[in-house]
Design a protein around this motif. Structure first.
Motif, mmCIF file in Angstrom:
data_model
loop_
_atom_site.group_PDB
_atom_site.id
_atom_site.type_symbol
_atom_site.label_atom_id
_atom_site.label_comp_id
_atom_site.label_asym_id
_atom_site.label_seq_id
_atom_site.Cartn_x
_atom_site.Cartn_y
_atom_site.Cartn_z
ATOM 1 N N SER A 340 -23.460 -59.386 -32.765
ATOM 2 C CA SER A 340 -24.231 -58.775 -31.567
ATOM 3 C C SER A 340 -23.990 -57.461 -31.173
ATOM 4 O O SER A 340 -24.455 -56.848 -30.290
ATOM 5 C CB SER A 340 -24.450 -59.727 -30.605
ATOM 6 O OG SER A 340 -23.033 -60.018 -30.040
ATOM 7 N N THR A 371 -30.401 -60.300 -30.975
ATOM 8 C CA THR A 371 -29.017 -60.378 -30.921
ATOM 9 C C THR A 371 -28.089 -60.247 -32.078
ATOM 10 O O THR A 371 -26.940 -60.235 -32.043
ATOM 11 C CB THR A 371 -28.641 -61.443 -30.115
ATOM 12 O OG1 THR A 371 -29.093 -62.805 -30.962
ATOM 13 C CG2 THR A 371 -29.277 -61.811 -28.726
ATOM 14 N N ALA A 372 -28.849 -60.281 -33.035
ATOM 15 C CA ALA A 372 -28.042 -60.017 -34.427
ATOM 16 C C ALA A 372 -29.411 -59.301 -35.466
ATOM 17 O O ALA A 372 -30.592 -59.620 -35.273
ATOM 18 C CB ALA A 372 -27.604 -61.061 -35.216
#
Length: 461
Positions: A340, A371-372
């Protein structure tokens, strides 16, 4: 991105990149690296021996690993590194010893200095190898002595003294013109046939260079077994301290980066570009240098005639470790996404970490819910950043650092890496890549193009 190594493989540029051993040197942020020789899979010393200790029984291994260092070092016209001492030479990262005249007919040691010429304006001399001994110089191309050699140094390079200590070529752009740096005592002679006068003398604080070499755009002065990196224009020392050649340039049992792990088959596969393991990321920077990332290591894919080798990330990007999920370049900055987090480096003579990083992806670009990522890329001369998650494509405007428009759907359900350069867009999955003319073609197509093979197309396997 998934845990472990994402299946990635990428195409480095859109053209077949002929790269030979590498993998290069911000060297001295050099936190361990090992230059290798170029060649086919498993024939160049690209792999560490599964058990380092028996290597001392190989001819010349212990001799190469003594405290003496080398009298001259150079790459040849095929990207093979040669190390000279006395009447002996060693080739590549872990090649055995042999007599100098086996490789260089008509020549015996010791060799005072050596360099591989770089001057595209004189094609007949470009990539010739020059070896210096006493008052004479020998020139070779493709393993053969060039007609008319040996010659007196003063005839081939007027104004350059005999009995040199070291020599190294300097490429235009890194020096003012294609030049050669000749070292003798505390004097450096900068020789360029394009300049008037052709020789300039400098007194640098490098100390005595018993050998010198240019490798992957970086310059090294060797003093005995130790070496330092230097600026070829100012002579400024760029290394924080002298480093040991046996930890970086040649393989010696019990030495080098993480030597205790070299018996690990997984690590060997990571460092073998032809192992068919996936790559986590590919990236092309502002200078068209292409990088492939795998398991905390990287390969340089664009450097012809400099051979192949895997380097730890921290060798070029200080303090960067672990798996890189995605990487891209924009306006002289290199971005790395790991989980992240985003880390940024400024591109100068070496990559400099930007203060305040790492930051969360959502904080860096105001992309709530991201987040990723599986892959990220920018295209040349564009401020558009594309983030890929599964089959979703998110557009971010790097000028405003905000999401732009709604997410788009692409036909690829799984992507490990992506790279966009002057030759187009490459999506990478496992050992294959898919080439598109641009993002528009990717978004408009309902059928994926025929896949290409990364190992053969980009990695010279």
């Amino acid at each position: 991105m998934r845990l472990g190594y994402k299946s990635r493989v990428s195409a480095g540029g859109g053209h077949r990149i002929s790269m030979k051993l590498c993998v290069l040197l911000c060297l001295l942020p050099l936190l361990r690296s090992y230059p290798l020789i170029k060649g086919k899979h498993n024939d160049t010393g690209n792999n560490f021996h599964p058990d380092p200790d028996p290597a001392y029984s190989l001819p010349g291994m212990s001799g190469r690993c003594t405290e003496e260092g080398f009298g001259a070092i150079t790459l040849d016209d095929k990207g093979v590194m040669h190390y000279f001492r006395g009447d002996s030479e060693w080739t590549g990262f872990q090649g055995p010893t042999q007599h100098i005249n086996v490789t260089w007919p008509g020549l015996t040691g010791p060799i005072d200095a050596a360099f591989r010429n770089h001057n595209k304006k004189t094609p007949l001399e470009h990539h010739r190898i020059y070896l210096f001994k006493g008052e004479q110089v020998w020139s070779y191309y493709e393993g053969k002595l060039v007609k008319g050699f040996p010659r007196l140094i003063g005839k081939e390079f007027p104004g350059i003294p005999d009995h040199l200590d070291a020599a190294v070529e300097c490429h235009q752009g890194e020096c003012r013109t294609d030049s050669v740096l000749f070292f003798k005592g505390d004097t450096v002679y900068i020789y360029s046939s394009e300049e008037e006068p052709p020789i300039k003398q400098r007194h640098w604080s490098l100390g005595n260079c018993s050998a010198a070499v240019r490798w992957l755009e970086r310059y090294y002065c060797f003093n005995g077994i130790n070496f330092t990196r230097f600026d070829p224009v100012t002579g400024k020392v760029l290394s924080p301290r002298p480093l040991d050649t046996r930890d970086y340039f040649v393989w010696c049992p019990g030495r080098g980066h993480g030597h205790e792990t070299r018996q690990n088959a997984t690590l060997m596969a990571i460092k073998d570009r032809c192992s068919n393991r996936s790559f986590e990321a590919f990236c092309s920077d502002d200078k068209s240098r292409i990088y492939a990332f795998r398991g905390g290591w990287y390969f340089r894919l664009d450097s012809s005639k400099d051979g192949w080798h895997a380097w730890p990330l921290s060798h070029t990007w200080r303090n960067l470790q672990g798996v890189v999920d995605a990487a891209f370049s924009h306006e002289h900055r290199m971005y790395f996404i790991q989980g992240s987090q985003v880390t940024v480096y400024l591109s100068d003579q070496m990559y400099i970490p930007v203060a305040g990083y790492p930051k969360a992806i959502e904080e860096e670009w105001e992309v709530s819910g991201v987040t990723a990522v599986d892959a990220a890329f920018t295209c040349p001369h564009s401020s558009d950043l594309y983030l890929i998650r599964g089959n979703r494509l998110t557009l971010v405007d790097l000028n405003t650092r905000r999401r732009s428009g709604e997410d788009e759907t692409i036909i690829h359900s799984e992507v490990d890496s992506a790279m966009c350069n002057a030759h187009g867009l490459y999506l990478i999955h496992g050992p294959s890549f898919y080439h598109y003319k641009d993002v528009g073609e990717l978004l408009s197509t309902n059928t994926a193009p025929a896949p290409g093979t990364i190992a053969s197309y980009f990695l010279d396997c």
